[in-house]
Design a protein around this motif. Sequence first.
Motif, PDB file in Angstrom:
ATOM      1  N   MET A   1       0.951  -1.320  -0.090  1.00 59.56           N
ATOM      2  CA  MET A   1       0.121   0.101   0.088  1.00 59.56           C
ATOM      3  C   MET A   1       0.856   1.146  -0.097  1.00 59.56           C
ATOM      4  SD  MET A   1      -3.128   1.282   0.014  1.00 59.56           S
ATOM      5  CE  MET A   1      -4.005  -0.124   0.392  1.00 59.56           C
ATOM      6  N   SER A   2       1.782   1.282   0.855  1.00 59.28           N
ATOM      7  CA  SER A   2       2.877   2.207   0.855  1.00 59.28           C
ATOM      8  C   SER A   2       3.492   2.651  -0.674  1.00 59.28           C
ATOM      9  CB  SER A   2       3.688   2.181   2.174  1.00 59.28           C
ATOM     10  OG  SER A   2       4.615   0.874   1.691  1.00 59.28           O
ATOM     11  N   ARG A   3       4.075   1.385  -0.994  1.00 65.58           N
ATOM     12  CA  ARG A   3       4.578   1.744  -2.336  1.00 65.58           C
ATOM     13  C   ARG A   3       3.526   2.284  -3.356  1.00 65.58           C
ATOM     14  NH1 ARG A   3       7.364  -3.655  -4.578  1.00 65.58           N
ATOM     15  NH2 ARG A   3       7.840  -1.890  -6.134  1.00 65.58           N
ATOM     16  N   LEU A   4       2.502   1.708  -3.440  1.00 67.02           N
ATOM     17  CA  LEU A   4       1.129   2.307  -4.415  1.00 67.02           C
ATOM     18  C   LEU A   4       1.293   3.900  -4.170  1.00 67.02           C
ATOM     19  CD1 LEU A   4      -0.640   1.860  -6.377  1.00 67.02           C
ATOM     20  CD2 LEU A   4      -2.620   1.081  -4.763  1.00 67.02           C
ATOM     21  N   GLY A   5       1.112   4.232  -2.815  1.00 67.55           N
ATOM     22  CA  GLY A   5       0.954   5.649  -2.662  1.00 67.55           C
ATOM     23  C   GLY A   5       2.245   6.540  -2.924  1.00 67.55           C
ATOM     24  N   ARG A   6       3.258   5.879  -2.697  1.00 67.44           N
ATOM     25  CA  ARG A   6       4.585   6.715  -3.528  1.00 67.44           C
ATOM     26  C   ARG A   6       4.646   6.708  -4.858  1.00 67.44           C
ATOM     27  NH1 ARG A   6       7.337   3.527   0.684  1.00 67.44           N
ATOM     28  NH2 ARG A   6       8.070   2.206  -1.079  1.00 67.44           N
ATOM     29  N   VAL A   7       4.192   5.713  -5.527  1.00 58.96           N
ATOM     30  CA  VAL A   7       4.047   5.849  -6.975  1.00 58.96           C
ATOM     31  C   VAL A   7       3.172   6.840  -7.373  1.00 58.96           C
ATOM     32  CG1 VAL A   7       3.289   4.650  -8.924  1.00 58.96           C
ATOM     33  CG2 VAL A   7       4.947   3.453  -7.272  1.00 58.96           C
ATOM     34  N   THR A   8       1.640   6.907  -6.737  1.00 57.05           N
ATOM     35  CA  THR A   8       0.629   7.770  -7.218  1.00 57.05           C
ATOM     36  C   THR A   8       1.369   9.117  -6.766  1.00 57.05           C
ATOM     37  OG1 THR A   8      -0.779   6.251  -6.670  1.00 57.05           O
ATOM     38  CG2 THR A   8      -1.540   8.574  -6.794  1.00 57.05           C
ATOM     39  N   ASP A   9       1.869   9.556  -5.592  1.00 57.67           N
ATOM     40  CA  ASP A   9       2.470  10.885  -5.461  1.00 57.67           C
ATOM     41  C   ASP A   9       3.585  11.257  -6.356  1.00 57.67           C
ATOM     42  OD1 ASP A   9       0.597  11.049  -3.140  1.00 57.67           O
ATOM     43  OD2 ASP A   9       2.257  10.397  -1.823  1.00 57.67           O
ATOM     44  N   THR A  10       4.184  10.267  -6.559  1.00 59.16           N
ATOM     45  CA  THR A  10       5.381  10.736  -7.868  1.00 59.16           C
ATOM     46  C   THR A  10       4.523  10.943  -9.050  1.00 59.16           C
ATOM     47  OG1 THR A  10       7.017   9.128  -6.776  1.00 59.16           O
ATOM     48  CG2 THR A  10       7.354   9.770  -8.909  1.00 59.16           C
ATOM     49  N   GLY A  11       3.661  10.216  -9.576  1.00 59.70           N
ATOM     50  CA  GLY A  11       3.206  10.661 -10.951  1.00 59.70           C
ATOM     51  C   GLY A  11       2.338  11.981 -10.747  1.00 59.70           C
ATOM     52  N   VAL A  12       1.506  12.114  -9.772  1.00 57.24           N
ATOM     53  CA  VAL A  12       1.241  13.751  -9.435  1.00 57.24           C
ATOM     54  C   VAL A  12       2.065  14.771  -9.403  1.00 57.24           C
ATOM     55  CG1 VAL A  12      -0.386  15.015  -8.107  1.00 57.24           C
ATOM     56  CG2 VAL A  12      -0.950  12.790  -8.454  1.00 57.24           C
ATOM     57  N   GLY A  13       3.222  14.483  -8.908  1.00 56.56           N
ATOM     58  CA  GLY A  13       4.184  15.623  -8.605  1.00 56.56           C
ATOM     59  C   GLY A  13       4.716  15.779 -10.009  1.00 56.56           C
ATOM     60  N   ARG A  14       5.057  14.741 -10.941  1.00 53.97           N
ATOM     61  CA  ARG A  14       5.547  14.914 -12.248  1.00 53.97           C
ATOM     62  C   ARG A  14       4.673  15.614 -12.970  1.00 53.97           C
ATOM     63  NH1 ARG A  14       6.018   9.892 -13.364  1.00 53.97           N
ATOM     64  NH2 ARG A  14       8.122   9.564 -12.578  1.00 53.97           N
ATOM     65  N   ALA A  15       3.345  15.331 -13.137  1.00 53.13           N
ATOM     66  CA  ALA A  15       2.438  16.057 -13.684  1.00 53.13           C
ATOM     67  C   ALA A  15       2.486  17.713 -13.641  1.00 53.13           C
ATOM     68  CB  ALA A  15       1.155  15.682 -13.619  1.00 53.13           C
ATOM     69  N   LEU A  16       2.384  17.731 -12.015  1.00 55.00           N
ATOM     70  CA  LEU A  16       2.629  19.259 -11.623  1.00 55.00           C
ATOM     71  C   LEU A  16       3.808  19.818 -12.055  1.00 55.00           C
ATOM     72  CD1 LEU A  16       1.082  21.514 -10.073  1.00 55.00           C
ATOM     73  CD2 LEU A  16       2.277  20.530  -7.978  1.00 55.00           C
ATOM     74  N   ARG A  17       4.993  19.286 -12.137  1.00 54.98           N
ATOM     75  CA  ARG A  17       5.986  19.865 -12.423  1.00 54.98           C
ATOM     76  C   ARG A  17       6.149  20.111 -13.769  1.00 54.98           C
ATOM     77  NH1 ARG A  17       8.409  16.123  -8.744  1.00 54.98           N
ATOM     78  NH2 ARG A  17       8.936  14.817 -10.625  1.00 54.98           N
ATOM     79  N   ALA A  18       5.570  19.312 -14.575  1.00 55.08           N
ATOM     80  CA  ALA A  18       5.571  19.403 -16.076  1.00 55.08           C
ATOM     81  C   ALA A  18       4.663  20.591 -16.556  1.00 55.08           C
ATOM     82  CB  ALA A  18       5.075  18.246 -16.933  1.00 55.08           C
ATOM     83  N   ARG A  19       3.585  20.784 -15.721  1.00 56.70           N
ATOM     84  CA  ARG A  19       2.642  21.912 -15.818  1.00 56.70           C
ATOM     85  C   ARG A  19       3.243  23.229 -15.798  1.00 56.70           C
ATOM     86  NH1 ARG A  19      -3.473  21.548 -13.785  1.00 56.70           N
ATOM     87  NH2 ARG A  19      -3.142  19.595 -15.380  1.00 56.70           N
ATOM     88  N   VAL A  20       4.053  23.231 -14.564  1.00 57.41           N
ATOM     89  CA  VAL A  20       4.549  24.350 -13.889  1.00 57.41           C
ATOM     90  C   VAL A  20       5.639  24.693 -14.961  1.00 57.41           C
ATOM     91  CG1 VAL A  20       5.832  25.632 -12.110  1.00 57.41           C
ATOM     92  CG2 VAL A  20       4.037  24.258 -11.408  1.00 57.41           C
TER      93      VAL A  20
END
Length: 458
Positions: A1-20
């Motif tokens: 579960m923790s690994r899944l949360g980290r992967v999800t956070d990484t994807g959201v962060g990557r999308a946010l960084r790409a948008r910025v």
Amino acid sequence: MSRLGRVTDTGVGRALRARVGGWLRKLRQDLWTVRVDPLPPSTWLRWLPHGVLCMAAFGIILGGTGDMNDNGHLAPGLALLIAVAQGGAVVLGLWRPVPAWWLSLGAFLVGAVALRGRLGFDPDTYTWPWTAAGLIAEMFVLLLLALRVPTRAATVALGVTALFTYVLESLPGAESYDTTGVLALSLFTVVVIVGTALRGRREARAQLVEQTTLTAEERTRRTLLEERSRIARELHDVVAHHMSVISIQAQVAPHLVENPPDELRENLAGIRQNALEALTELRRVLGVLRSEHPGPGEPFGDAGDETTPHAPQPTLDRLDALVENTRAAGREVVTDIQGERRPLPPGVELSAYRIVQEALSNALRHAPGARITVRLTYDPDGLEVEIVNGRPTAPPPPSTGAGHGLLGMRERVAMLGGTMTAHPWHWDGFKVTAFLPDTPPADTPGTQHPTARRKGTS
């Protein structure tokens, strides 16, 4: 579960960084460029705004130099240099708004820093960090910038200007002065809002003009296709008639010859079979092209014409009935037939009838009370059709049609290889002249050789 949360956070962060990152790249393209973006001339004032801005720049140079030299106690050379930069930024903004804003902001920083060390030399306080000339120059520059860059770039430019103003006013150690930061930022905000609104209005008008142009072109194209479809439906009847005649003649021909050879029978049977197959295909095409009711914008017709879709296509033999219908509508119509009247090819007869019909319809619609003259001239090589209406006696009512009647006439004339002119006539009248050749030119698709046609009509 923790690994899944980290992967999800990484994807959201990557999308946010790409948008910025994409937003910052666009902002750099907007505000870190020296591209030419000339201010277009005003619609009503033409080049007057350019002259006003040049005069304002000259006043900024003179006023800024005297103010910073006399009241700010700067050296004459430095005061002139800063004032020239501020006035030059206004002129530069007419062609390169982004470099002009950087130049104006740089001149403001140099002047504010230079004046800061001179504050207090005079018992009277001095306006700082924005001088009067610098404030006016920055307002013009921000207006020119907001008129031609995206809203995000104009907002960031306003924010950068406010940031530098706040930093300078926050520095300790300066003598007493009249702060101009709040007034300057208030005026700058109003200027940016006005410029952004004007830019949006100009873009909206440009899009409206473009959309209107596309709509008009699409309407013209649709009307052209409808008119061509209508011509195809009418010519179908003409072709179907000739094919029927060919089929009947091929069936009867063997009975007119005593003991016809088998080769002749086979050839005539093949001709009849091909004619019947062509008629079948024509009926299929007719089912697609022919509508239950007349198409939109089709001109009026006499009884048994458009109101009865399966009636034979009209020829010039029905011209008198067409003219009588127009006279019944209360109009004076004069017919003039010149030359020896003779039968013409069915396509020419049909096109001439439709041209006269459309011209009479236009005269009824657009020239109330006008006298109409219909003239047919039979030349050795074709038929000349001329319809002239005089000056209307009353203003025409609003038209609800598509307004493309002349387009249909030109299509019919072009189909036969003829020529046509339509133009205003004396005293607000109108004249339509069309020449329909008896034999279409050899390069017209679907026509046979001219000599063969002439032999067939002689």
